[in-house]
Design an enzyme around this catalytic site. Structure first.
Site, mmCIF file in Angstrom:
data_model
loop_
_atom_site.group_PDB
_atom_site.id
_atom_site.type_symbol
_atom_site.label_atom_id
_atom_site.label_comp_id
_atom_site.label_asym_id
_atom_site.label_seq_id
_atom_site.Cartn_x
_atom_site.Cartn_y
_atom_site.Cartn_z
ATOM 1 N N GLY A 1 1.113 -0.926 -0.044
ATOM 2 C CA GLY A 1 0.032 0.274 0.049
ATOM 3 C C GLY A 1 0.783 1.476 -0.234
ATOM 4 N N GLN A 2 0.140 2.633 0.229
ATOM 5 C CA GLN A 2 0.577 3.736 -0.229
ATOM 6 C C GLN A 2 2.113 3.617 0.879
ATOM 7 O OE1 GLN A 2 -1.365 7.000 1.061
ATOM 8 N NE2 GLN A 2 0.251 9.050 -0.171
ATOM 9 N N ILE B 1 -1.911 -9.040 0.348
ATOM 10 C CA ILE B 1 -3.165 -9.830 0.064
ATOM 11 C C ILE B 1 -2.355 -10.317 -1.605
ATOM 12 C CG2 ILE B 1 -4.909 -8.219 -0.472
ATOM 13 C CD1 ILE B 1 -6.577 -10.754 0.199
ATOM 14 N N ARG B 2 -1.932 -9.486 -2.767
ATOM 15 C CA ARG B 2 -1.428 -9.451 -3.768
ATOM 16 C C ARG B 2 0.166 -8.536 -3.425
ATOM 17 N NH1 ARG B 2 -1.655 -3.740 -4.429
ATOM 18 N NH2 ARG B 2 -3.203 -2.426 -3.143
ATOM 19 N N TYR C 1 -14.754 3.460 9.277
ATOM 20 C CA TYR C 1 -13.509 3.216 9.109
ATOM 21 C C TYR C 1 -13.218 4.414 10.718
ATOM 22 C CZ TYR C 1 -8.586 4.585 7.988
ATOM 23 O OH TYR C 1 -7.322 5.250 8.371
ATOM 24 N N LYS D 1 -11.328 2.702 13.716
ATOM 25 C CA LYS D 1 -10.227 3.231 13.801
ATOM 26 C C LYS D 1 -10.153 3.433 15.758
ATOM 27 C CE LYS D 1 -7.018 2.894 11.211
ATOM 28 N NZ LYS D 1 -6.099 1.712 11.030
ATOM 29 N N ILE E 1 -1.999 11.471 3.901
ATOM 30 C CA ILE E 1 0.177 11.190 4.032
ATOM 31 C C ILE E 1 -0.156 11.538 2.264
ATOM 32 C CG2 ILE E 1 1.615 9.773 3.466
ATOM 33 C CD1 ILE E 1 0.150 10.367 6.669
HETATM 34 N N1 SER Z 1 -6.050 9.311 4.722
HETATM 35 C C1 SER Z 1 -7.005 8.782 5.743
HETATM 36 C C2 SER Z 1 -8.977 8.840 4.720
HETATM 37 O O1 SER Z 1 -9.112 9.559 4.133
HETATM 38 C C3 SER Z 1 -7.790 8.919 7.036
HETATM 39 O O2 SER Z 1 -6.314 8.837 7.643
HETATM 40 O O3 SER Z 1 -9.085 7.952 4.819
#
Ligand code: SER
Length: 319
Positions: free
Chosen positions: A12-13, A36-37, A143, A147, A173
């Site tokens: 991932g990023q 997973i890939r 999400y 968290k 990020i």
């Molecule tokens: N970058 C994430 C999002 O936009 C936030 O943690 O879901």
């Protein structure tokens, strides 16, 4: 025991850059990448890789035993915008992967865990400017709920079972190597790609939507710093507020225009606007700075110059 790290979600990023950096420092065979890939060429060439499903406890256990893993960085997650489309899947992935890793630590099979939380733990009732470490948290996305629940479980496993779990609440990020996927802050990456490729960008957030953000190098630095800190300096075992810069789409566009004067931005807010509006505009990260010496180095100008330079080089290599 020799330090041996498993990164779950290494393609991932954040995972992809974290893997490369940790391999630079610790040697390529000390860092096992998994996802997973398969990931991009640079990552796949850089050292050992294992296919793993983060919600499958036994597949993680097999890899932990095979490579004598001592630490896990759990970077796999479904982010805010995609999570709203697939709430059940987001909950399943985000929670079960965390339980798998926390339970491995509880059973003494690994010694240390890194798990990222997010600014998404906050919600519309949270103070939006300079959001404190401890404050009202009523997240409205799946999400964010995952968290926030995850933070509670991290603290619980630390207090009840002595698990050495460390966590930071990442802001958005920004990076150029691997694209983010499914987040609300992704516009601040897309904008640079589109500025270079097409000279214009249609933003899915409105012009004055201010959000906390951070350049990738600072995020990696923070991650390594909290993991290297002495255990007694980590006084918060849920997750630390972490901040660098806050800006709006209008401000980032103005900064890009300094290098690409003809750059044009238009605004077409979609469902992600509501998510962004529920999140803080700026974060008070005094505790991370005091407890384990966090400091950021990239401001909007330095980040913009770095993004544009690197994306230009990357694109010219593709031609
Ligand atoms: N970058 C994430 C999002 O936009 C936030 O943690 O879901």
């Amino acid at each position: 025991m020799k330090k041996k790290i498993l990164i779950i979600g290494a393609c991932g990023q954040i995972g992809s850059e974290l893997t490369l950096k940790l391999r630079d420092i610790n040697g390529q065979n000390s860092i096992i990448a998994s996802d997973i890939r398969e990931g991009n060429k640079e990552l796949m060439k850089s050292g050992p890789f294992e296919l793993v499903n983060a919600i499958d406890y036994n597949s993680i256990l097999t890899i932990v035993e095979k490579h004598q893993i001592t630490e896990i960085y759990l970077m796999a997650a479904m982010l805010s915008a995609t999570g709203e489309k697939f709430p059940d899947k987001a909950w399943e992935l985000n929670m079960n992967s965390l339980f798998n890793v926390l339970n491995l630590a509880k059973e003494g099979k690994i010694q240390k865990v890194f798990w990222p939380s997010s600014i998404a733990v906050f919600g519309p009732s949270t103070p939006q400017e300079n959001t404190p470490q401890e404050t009202i948290m009523e997240p409205t996305t799946v999400y964010g709920i995952s968290k926030q629940a995850g933070e509670r479980w991290c603290e619980y496993y630390h207090n009840k079972y002595g698990v050495d779990v460390r966590s930071i609440r990442y802001p958005g990020i920004i990076s150029w190597k691997t694209n983010p996927g499914g987040g609300t802050t992704d516009y601040a990456v897309e904008i640079y790609h589109e500025a270079i490729l097409n000279g214009n960008y249609t933003c899915f957030l409105s012009e004055n939507t201010k959000l906390p953000m951070m350049y990738m190098d600072d995020a990696i630095e923070a991650t390594m710093k909290i993991m290297d800190a002495e255990p007694d300096t980590i006084k918060i075992r849920s997750s630390y507020n972490l901040a660098a810069i806050s800006f709006t789409p209008k401000e980032i566009a103005a900064e890009i225009k300094k290098s690409i004067p003809n750059f044009q931005i238009t605004y077409q807010p979609d469902s992600r606007q509501q998510i962004a509006d529920s999140w803080p505009k700026s974060i008070d990260d005094t505790k991370a700075r005091e407890h384990w010496g966090w400091k950021h180095t990239f401001d909007l100008k330095k980040m913009t110059n770095t993004m544009l330079e690197n994306l230009q080089i990357k694109n010219s290599k593709k031609l």
